[in-house]
Design a protein around this motif. Structure first.
Motif, PDB file in Angstrom:
ATOM      1  N   GLY A 171       5.226  27.511 -15.916  1.00  0.00           N
ATOM      2  CA  GLY A 171       4.059  26.657 -15.720  1.00  0.00           C
ATOM      3  C   GLY A 171       2.777  27.422 -15.975  1.00  0.00           C
ATOM      4  N   GLN A 172       1.747  26.686 -16.361  1.00  0.00           N
ATOM      5  CA  GLN A 172       0.410  27.255 -16.559  1.00  0.00           C
ATOM      6  C   GLN A 172      -0.556  26.420 -15.751  1.00  0.00           C
ATOM      7  N   TYR A 173      -1.600  27.076 -15.209  1.00  0.00           N
ATOM      8  CA  TYR A 173      -2.516  26.340 -14.342  1.00  0.00           C
ATOM      9  C   TYR A 173      -3.841  27.073 -14.177  1.00  0.00           C
TER      10      TYR A 173
ATOM     11  N   LYS B 273      -6.195  28.559 -11.676  1.00  0.00           N
ATOM     12  CA  LYS B 273      -6.141  29.035 -10.297  1.00  0.00           C
ATOM     13  C   LYS B 273      -7.529  29.019  -9.669  1.00  0.00           C
TER      14      LYS B 273
ATOM     15  N   GLU C   9       3.503  36.257 -12.037  1.00  0.00           N
ATOM     16  CA  GLU C   9       2.298  35.482 -12.290  1.00  0.00           C
ATOM     17  C   GLU C   9       1.394  36.349 -13.159  1.00  0.00           C
TER      18      GLU C   9
ATOM     19  N   TYR D  42      -7.055  31.763 -15.283  1.00  0.00           N
ATOM     20  CA  TYR D  42      -6.037  30.902 -15.847  1.00  0.00           C
ATOM     21  C   TYR D  42      -4.714  31.646 -15.733  1.00  0.00           C
TER      22      TYR D  42
END
Length: 155
Positions: free
Chosen positions: A14-16, A18, A57, A80
């Motif tokens: 997943g990418q998000y 933060k 992460e 990111y």
């Protein structure tokens, strides 16, 4: 074949975003003083931390301070992140985490920053592709020099 060999070497789970911050400390006056593109130095850092067995992460941290003449036009910070699974020999983990994963993440982060600056009232920021391999080499050389300096002070 072992289970480890059957798994892909890199899985992006997943990418998000933060953390994201955008401010225009000199608004609205700064918009009356702009005559073209603001000067935009971009600072980028890459970090990786283990979050479980084979899970990591990776964070791309951007700090961008746009300036018009001697005034701050905008300040933008973005963390990111991606959570990835690695099925690699130990000697390949750091280069993949600090070169390959950021390379995969970069287009998404660049798009966020472009939209953010445009939506903030400025020309869209179009960051050129970054050389994560050179960043990694520079970091390794700095760490090596620091270790050598530390050893020299012990003697």
């Amino acid at each position: 074949m072992s289970e480890e060999n059957q798994q892909p070497p890199l899985i992006v789970n997943g990418q998000y975003i933060k953390d994201l911050s955008f401010e225009v400390p000199n608004a609205p006056r700064i918009f009356t003083e702009m005559d073209g593109q603001p000067e935009v130095p971009i600072n980028v850092d890459v970090k990786a931390v283990a979050v479980g067995e084979r899970f990591y992460e990776v964070t791309l941290h951007f700090r961008i301070e746009g300036r018009v003449k001697d005034k701050i036009a905008f300040i933008c910070e973005l963390d990111y992140c991606a959570v990835v699974t690695l099925n690699l020999p130990e000697e390949h983990v750091n280069p993949v985490l600090l070169i390959e994963v950021p390379r995969l993440m970069f287009p998404f982060a660049r798009n966020i920053l472009s939209d953010l600056t445009r939506d903030g009232g400025f020309p869209p920021l179009m960051i050129q592709p970054l050389d994560f391999a050179a960043m990694y080499r520079n970091r390794e050389l700095a760490n090596q020099a620091q270790a050598e300096a530390k050893d020299a002070t012990k003697n």
